[in-house]
Motif scaffolding. Structure first.
Motif, PDB file in Angstrom:
ATOM      1  N   GLY A  55      49.192  25.135  63.114  1.00 19.94           N
ATOM      2  CA  GLY A  55      49.101  26.056  61.981  1.00 19.94           C
ATOM      3  C   GLY A  55      47.681  26.205  61.477  1.00 19.94           C
ATOM      4  N   TYR A  56      46.959  25.091  61.451  1.00 25.93           N
ATOM      5  CA  TYR A  56      45.555  25.112  61.014  1.00 25.93           C
ATOM      6  C   TYR A  56      44.727  26.009  61.929  1.00 25.93           C
ATOM      7  CZ  TYR A  56      40.772  23.472  60.300  1.00 25.93           C
ATOM      8  OH  TYR A  56      39.422  23.421  60.081  1.00 25.93           O
ATOM      9  N   VAL A  57      44.871  25.801  63.238  1.00 26.14           N
ATOM     10  CA  VAL A  57      44.102  26.592  64.202  1.00 26.14           C
ATOM     11  C   VAL A  57      44.459  28.069  64.087  1.00 26.14           C
ATOM     12  CG1 VAL A  57      43.738  27.030  66.668  1.00 26.14           C
ATOM     13  CG2 VAL A  57      43.753  24.677  65.796  1.00 26.14           C
ATOM     14  N   TYR A  58      45.748  28.371  63.942  1.00 26.47           N
ATOM     15  CA  TYR A  58      46.181  29.769  63.815  1.00 26.47           C
ATOM     16  C   TYR A  58      45.591  30.413  62.562  1.00 26.47           C
ATOM     17  CZ  TYR A  58      49.165  33.821  63.123  1.00 26.47           C
ATOM     18  OH  TYR A  58      49.617  35.102  62.904  1.00 26.47           O
ATOM     19  N   LEU A  59      45.629  29.678  61.454  1.00 24.18           N
ATOM     20  CA  LEU A  59      45.127  30.217  60.188  1.00 24.18           C
ATOM     21  C   LEU A  59      43.626  30.460  60.235  1.00 24.18           C
ATOM     22  CD1 LEU A  59      45.551  30.916  57.174  1.00 24.18           C
ATOM     23  CD2 LEU A  59      45.167  28.490  56.675  1.00 24.18           C
ATOM     24  N   LEU A  60      42.874  29.483  60.728  1.00 24.13           N
ATOM     25  CA  LEU A  60      41.412  29.605  60.721  1.00 24.13           C
ATOM     26  C   LEU A  60      40.909  30.605  61.753  1.00 24.13           C
ATOM     27  CD1 LEU A  60      39.440  27.969  58.832  1.00 24.13           C
ATOM     28  CD2 LEU A  60      41.775  27.106  58.912  1.00 24.13           C
TER      29      LEU A  60
END
Length: 219
Positions: A55-60
């Motif tokens: 989720g972090y990678v997708y968001l950033l």
């Protein structure tokens, strides 16, 4: 355009370039290992950790870096209750934004590097009697780094150019001093000189990564 004028504006431009280089060094030194940790988290068997990292990678990666910088610099202080404790120095806030953003990109690069390694490498290491950590350190990581190096080099060059976004959060870097000189003197020469400085920095970085690629090619 006189030579004296060029030398007079070159000094502040080089001063701004120091800020650009400092941000680049901080971001690259911290975001690369953080990106690798994110890669390990994504591949973790612990589902909550893996989902959080994904989720972090997708968001950033899915939102603009400029938006992230503006949020950290101006949005965090506006949060209720905790906002007053999140007022950061502009340069510190920019460093955090660049690190968080580029860690996500490096995580994907390293994940791709790991996926490119043949499963037979893991099986061969087991036959040789290597444990999980020995396999990772001696077999997998060197190959992953060699595979990921061209993409890391490309992302690093992009990082140098993205440092110009500091201008949007009022951090005095190279583009800031160039724009100031253009507005003051009504000439595009400062933009031209700033472009040459960016080209020089990216050239040095490109040559460094070419040297690394050649070194690992023969190891």
């Amino acid at each position: 355009m006189s030579f004296d004028y060029v030398t007079s504006i070159l000094a502040p431009l080089l001063e701004g370039a120091q800020m650009t280089i400092l941000l680049f060094l901080i971001a690259i030194v911290v975001s690369i290992p953080l990106g690798f940790l994110l890669t390990l988290a994504i591949k973790s068997q612990f589902k909550p950790l893996s989902l959080f990292a994904q989720g972090y990678v997708y968001l950033l990666r899915g939102t603009p870096l400029l938006l992230q910088l503006l949020f950290i610099c101006f949005g965090l202080p506006m949060l209720p209750v905790v906002g007053e404790y999140l007022v950061l120095d502009r340069f510190v806030a920019a460093c955090i934004g660049f690190i968080l953003n580029y860690a996500a990109y490096f995580a994907e690069i390293f994940r791709g590097g790991l996926l490119a390694i043949d499963k037979g490498q893991y099986e061969a290491s087991q036959v040789l009697g290597l444990n999980k950590w020995q396999t990772m350190l001696k077999i997998i990581l060197p190959q992953m780094f060699r595979i990921a190096l061209p993409a890391v080099a490309n992302e690093s060059v992009t990082l140098v150019k993205d440092t110009a976004l500091l201008y949007a959060v009022a951090v005095p870097e190279l583009l800031h001093f160039a724009q100031t000189a253009v507005n003051r003197d009504f000439t595009i020469m400062p933009f031209f000189l700033a472009g040459l400085i960016y080209l020089f920095m990216t050239l040095v970085l490109t040559l460094f990564f070419k040297w690394l690629e050649n070194r690992f090619k023969f190891e």
